[in-house]
Write a protein that holds these residues in place. Structure first.
Motif, PDB file in Angstrom:
ATOM      1  N   TRP A  27       0.830  -1.210   0.000  1.00  0.00           N
ATOM      2  CA  TRP A  27       0.000   0.000   0.000  1.00  0.00           C
ATOM      3  C   TRP A  27       0.861   1.256   0.000  1.00  0.00           C
ATOM      4  CZ3 TRP A  27      -4.466  -0.795  -1.740  1.00  0.00           C
ATOM      5  CH2 TRP A  27      -5.259  -1.874  -1.356  1.00  0.00           C
ATOM      6  N   ALA A  28       1.975   1.249   0.750  1.00  0.00           N
ATOM      7  CA  ALA A  28       2.864   2.411   0.766  1.00  0.00           C
ATOM      8  C   ALA A  28       3.527   2.612  -0.583  1.00  0.00           C
ATOM      9  CB  ALA A  28       3.919   2.239   1.865  1.00  0.00           C
ATOM     10  N   GLY A  29       4.004   1.520  -1.193  1.00  0.00           N
ATOM     11  CA  GLY A  29       4.625   1.634  -2.507  1.00  0.00           C
ATOM     12  C   GLY A  29       3.645   2.085  -3.572  1.00  0.00           C
ATOM     13  N   LEU A  30       2.428   1.594  -3.489  1.00  0.00           N
ATOM     14  CA  LEU A  30       1.408   2.016  -4.457  1.00  0.00           C
ATOM     15  C   LEU A  30       1.124   3.498  -4.330  1.00  0.00           C
ATOM     16  CD1 LEU A  30      -0.621   0.950  -6.601  1.00  0.00           C
ATOM     17  CD2 LEU A  30      -2.265   0.688  -4.755  1.00  0.00           C
ATOM     18  N   THR A  31       1.148   4.010  -3.120  1.00  0.00           N
ATOM     19  CA  THR A  31       0.893   5.439  -2.913  1.00  0.00           C
ATOM     20  C   THR A  31       2.034   6.298  -3.443  1.00  0.00           C
ATOM     21  OG1 THR A  31      -0.389   4.893  -0.933  1.00  0.00           O
ATOM     22  CG2 THR A  31       0.349   7.168  -1.176  1.00  0.00           C
ATOM     23  N   VAL A  32       3.281   5.877  -3.187  1.00  0.00           N
ATOM     24  CA  VAL A  32       4.437   6.679  -3.585  1.00  0.00           C
ATOM     25  C   VAL A  32       4.660   6.623  -5.091  1.00  0.00           C
ATOM     26  CG1 VAL A  32       6.937   6.912  -3.342  1.00  0.00           C
ATOM     27  CG2 VAL A  32       5.533   6.441  -1.337  1.00  0.00           C
ATOM     28  N   LEU A  33       4.646   5.435  -5.667  1.00  0.00           N
ATOM     29  CA  LEU A  33       4.968   5.284  -7.083  1.00  0.00           C
ATOM     30  C   LEU A  33       3.929   5.914  -7.995  1.00  0.00           C
ATOM     31  CD1 LEU A  33       6.330   1.616  -7.154  1.00  0.00           C
ATOM     32  CD2 LEU A  33       7.637   3.750  -7.197  1.00  0.00           C
ATOM     33  N   THR A  34       2.701   5.945  -7.562  1.00  0.00           N
ATOM     34  CA  THR A  34       1.642   6.499  -8.409  1.00  0.00           C
ATOM     35  C   THR A  34       1.177   7.869  -7.944  1.00  0.00           C
ATOM     36  OG1 THR A  34      -0.117   5.420  -7.130  1.00  0.00           O
ATOM     37  CG2 THR A  34       0.848   4.169  -8.940  1.00  0.00           C
ATOM     38  N   LEU A  35       1.948   8.493  -7.043  1.00  0.00           N
ATOM     39  CA  LEU A  35       1.589   9.827  -6.546  1.00  0.00           C
ATOM     40  C   LEU A  35       0.200   9.862  -5.915  1.00  0.00           C
ATOM     41  CD1 LEU A  35       2.933  11.975  -9.523  1.00  0.00           C
ATOM     42  CD2 LEU A  35       4.123  11.327  -7.427  1.00  0.00           C
ATOM     43  N   LEU A 285      -3.044  -3.690 -14.122  1.00  0.00           N
ATOM     44  CA  LEU A 285      -3.539  -2.382 -13.710  1.00  0.00           C
ATOM     45  C   LEU A 285      -2.464  -1.581 -12.979  1.00  0.00           C
ATOM     46  CD1 LEU A 285      -7.123  -3.314 -12.457  1.00  0.00           C
ATOM     47  CD2 LEU A 285      -6.488  -2.257 -14.620  1.00  0.00           C
ATOM     48  N   GLY A 286      -1.609  -2.281 -12.226  1.00  0.00           N
ATOM     49  CA  GLY A 286      -0.533  -1.578 -11.546  1.00  0.00           C
ATOM     50  C   GLY A 286       0.469  -0.972 -12.504  1.00  0.00           C
ATOM     51  N   VAL A 287       0.842  -1.742 -13.548  1.00  0.00           N
ATOM     52  CA  VAL A 287       1.769  -1.218 -14.555  1.00  0.00           C
ATOM     53  C   VAL A 287       1.155  -0.025 -15.272  1.00  0.00           C
ATOM     54  CG1 VAL A 287       2.950  -1.758 -16.713  1.00  0.00           C
ATOM     55  CG2 VAL A 287       2.941  -3.420 -14.854  1.00  0.00           C
ATOM     56  N   VAL A 288      -0.109  -0.141 -15.656  1.00  0.00           N
ATOM     57  CA  VAL A 288      -0.782   0.976 -16.324  1.00  0.00           C
ATOM     58  C   VAL A 288      -0.843   2.195 -15.409  1.00  0.00           C
ATOM     59  CG1 VAL A 288      -2.996   1.756 -17.259  1.00  0.00           C
ATOM     60  CG2 VAL A 288      -2.128  -0.509 -17.840  1.00  0.00           C
ATOM     61  N   GLY A 289      -1.102   1.984 -14.130  1.00  0.00           N
ATOM     62  CA  GLY A 289      -1.172   3.106 -13.197  1.00  0.00           C
ATOM     63  C   GLY A 289       0.165   3.801 -13.031  1.00  0.00           C
ATOM     64  N   VAL A 290       1.265   3.029 -12.942  1.00  0.00           N
ATOM     65  CA  VAL A 290       2.591   3.633 -12.799  1.00  0.00           C
ATOM     66  C   VAL A 290       2.954   4.432 -14.042  1.00  0.00           C
ATOM     67  CG1 VAL A 290       5.048   3.113 -12.592  1.00  0.00           C
ATOM     68  CG2 VAL A 290       3.403   1.917 -11.152  1.00  0.00           C
ATOM     69  N   VAL A 291       2.704   3.868 -15.225  1.00  0.00           N
ATOM     70  CA  VAL A 291       3.001   4.590 -16.468  1.00  0.00           C
ATOM     71  C   VAL A 291       2.190   5.873 -16.559  1.00  0.00           C
ATOM     72  CG1 VAL A 291       2.859   4.470 -18.980  1.00  0.00           C
ATOM     73  CG2 VAL A 291       3.687   2.501 -17.688  1.00  0.00           C
ATOM     74  N   ALA A 292       0.911   5.802 -16.213  1.00  0.00           N
ATOM     75  CA  ALA A 292       0.065   6.989 -16.270  1.00  0.00           C
ATOM     76  C   ALA A 292       0.532   8.045 -15.271  1.00  0.00           C
ATOM     77  CB  ALA A 292      -1.387   6.610 -16.001  1.00  0.00           C
ATOM     78  N   ALA A 293       0.918   7.614 -14.069  1.00  0.00           N
ATOM     79  CA  ALA A 293       1.371   8.580 -13.058  1.00  0.00           C
ATOM     80  C   ALA A 293       2.647   9.278 -13.500  1.00  0.00           C
ATOM     81  CB  ALA A 293       1.572   7.871 -11.723  1.00  0.00           C
ATOM     82  N   ARG A 294       3.590   8.528 -14.085  1.00  0.00           N
ATOM     83  CA  ARG A 294       4.826   9.158 -14.546  1.00  0.00           C
ATOM     84  C   ARG A 294       4.574  10.090 -15.722  1.00  0.00           C
ATOM     85  NH1 ARG A 294       9.581   4.545 -14.076  1.00  0.00           N
ATOM     86  NH2 ARG A 294       9.421   4.279 -11.799  1.00  0.00           N
ATOM     87  N   SER A 295       3.637   9.751 -16.573  1.00  0.00           N
ATOM     88  CA  SER A 295       3.290  10.646 -17.679  1.00  0.00           C
ATOM     89  C   SER A 295       2.720  11.954 -17.153  1.00  0.00           C
ATOM     90  CB  SER A 295       2.289   9.964 -18.611  1.00  0.00           C
ATOM     91  OG  SER A 295       1.872  10.843 -19.636  1.00  0.00           O
TER      92      SER A 295
END
Length: 359
Positions: A27-35, A285-295
């Motif tokens: 949960w912490a990593g999901l919050t940080v990596l995806t803002l 969904l996690g990969v898509v979320g990380v890519v979208a957050a970095r974009s």
């Protein structure tokens, strides 16, 4: 009064502690990596699941029979007695529901309300009332052990191959121990599980020792691969485990073939209660979320580094090859004037290029 710790399967506490750590990190990593977008998405999904569950329970409450002091009082008395033996101060709502012949029962909750759903086919199949008491004790054990309170937080851990399914199976062994504590008799408790395997008509005739001996094949490749990804242990192993609780050391463990472990996440994906497919969807969904957050992050950084938008040409203007900074761009006023002839220079006649005429 809390649940007696002796009723908790020895496999459950270490897996629970590992699940809390891994889920917290997830949960912490999901919050940080995806803002924070990933956590927001997870909360949204859990909210939708809560709404769907509320709709399901509304259907149960409208179509099932709620057991109470004035509705099936004998069954309600058994429910209250089971709650008292397991230390549950508040009796959950029990609903008897017709399910088209499915032999099942489960405990669930909606916020602070707790429920036990008993399918009528399973209640009919329990010809011995003590078998039904075992079923009720098993489901109440999930509530007494606090299993349902951690379902949302432990969701990432439940999706981890091998570990998530192992934790779920450990909780089922805890439920069986609670059912045994309610019945206080080994044979009817074992036959309460046999009802799920053979149905009510033959449950009383099944040879319990022979059924428990079937676990000897559970270590082979296909059975081991299936169970490693299943949320519930095989019924023959659960029956043998009850005997081992009452008579420790009388049941030898059955080791699994090591070859089953690497193939379990793939081949056991369709096992009953398996979370393999859900894990693949979550990874995607996690990969898509990380890519979208970095974009989004890169776009925000680009906007912050630029001034206010102004007029822009639809093309890029060309620049000179080697511009000379010393060249004066102002026109020379003498460039357009006629040259003044010099008196000393000889006059040139027309048609006499390169020649002069002197007087």
């Amino acid at each position: 009064m809390a649940l007696d710790k002796r009723l908790v399967s020895p496999r459950e506490p270490p897996l629970f502690a590992l699940g809390v750590v891994l889920s917290g990190l997830c949960w912490a990593g999901l919050t940080v990596l995806t803002l924070g977008l990933g956590l927001l998405y997870a909360v949204l999904v859990l909210g939708l699941m809560l709404v769907a569950h509320a709709v399901f329970l509304a259907s149960v409450r409208g179509n099932g029979v709620r057991v109470g002091p004035e509705q099936l009082p004998e069954l309600h008395r058994r429910l209250e007695a089971a709650c008292q033996r397991l230390g549950l101060e508040r009796v959950p709502e029990l609903y008897l529901l017709q399910s088209g012949g499915v032999l099942n029962a489960f405990a669930t909750r909606l916020l602070s309300r707790r429920f036990v759903i008993l399918h009528s086919a399973l209640a009919d199949a329990c010809t011995d009332p003590r078998q039904l008491e075992f079923v009720l004790g098993h489901e109440l054990g999930h509530l007494a052990a606090g299993h349902l309170a951690w379902n949302g937080f432990l969701l990432p851990f439940r999706l981890v191959p091998w570990l998530g399914a192992a934790y779920s199976r450990a909780r089922e062994y805890t439920g069986d121990r609670c059912g045994l504590a309610v019945v206080e008799d080994l044979e009817p408790a074992m036959r309460g599980l046999v009802v799920l395997a053979a149905g009510g008509r033959y449950a009383g005739e099944v040879n319990l020792a022979a059924f428990a001996a079937q676990r000897a094949e559970s270590g082979r490749f296909w059975m081991a691969t299936t169970e490693l990804m299943s949320s519930h242990p095989f019924l023959c192993k659960r029956v043998a485990e009850l005997q081992n609780v009452v008579h420790p050391g009388t049941v030898a463990p059955v080791p699994r073939t090591p070859l089953a472990y690497p193939f379990a996440p793939l081949l056991g994906m369709t096992a009953p209660g398996s979370t393999g497919i859900a894990l693949l969807v979550l990874i995607y969904l996690g990969v898509v979320g990380v890519v979208a957050a970095r974009s989004v992050q890169s776009r925000l950084a680009g906007v912050q580094g630029k001034g206010p938008p102004g007029f822009q040409l639809p093309f890029t203007p060309e620049e000179p090859d080697d511009p000379d900074p010393h060249v004066d761009d102002e026109p020379d006023p003498k460039a357009d004037q006629e040259p003044v002839p010099d008196d000393d220079e000889p006059e040139r006649l027309p048609g006499t290029q390169g020649k002069t005429y002197r007087e």
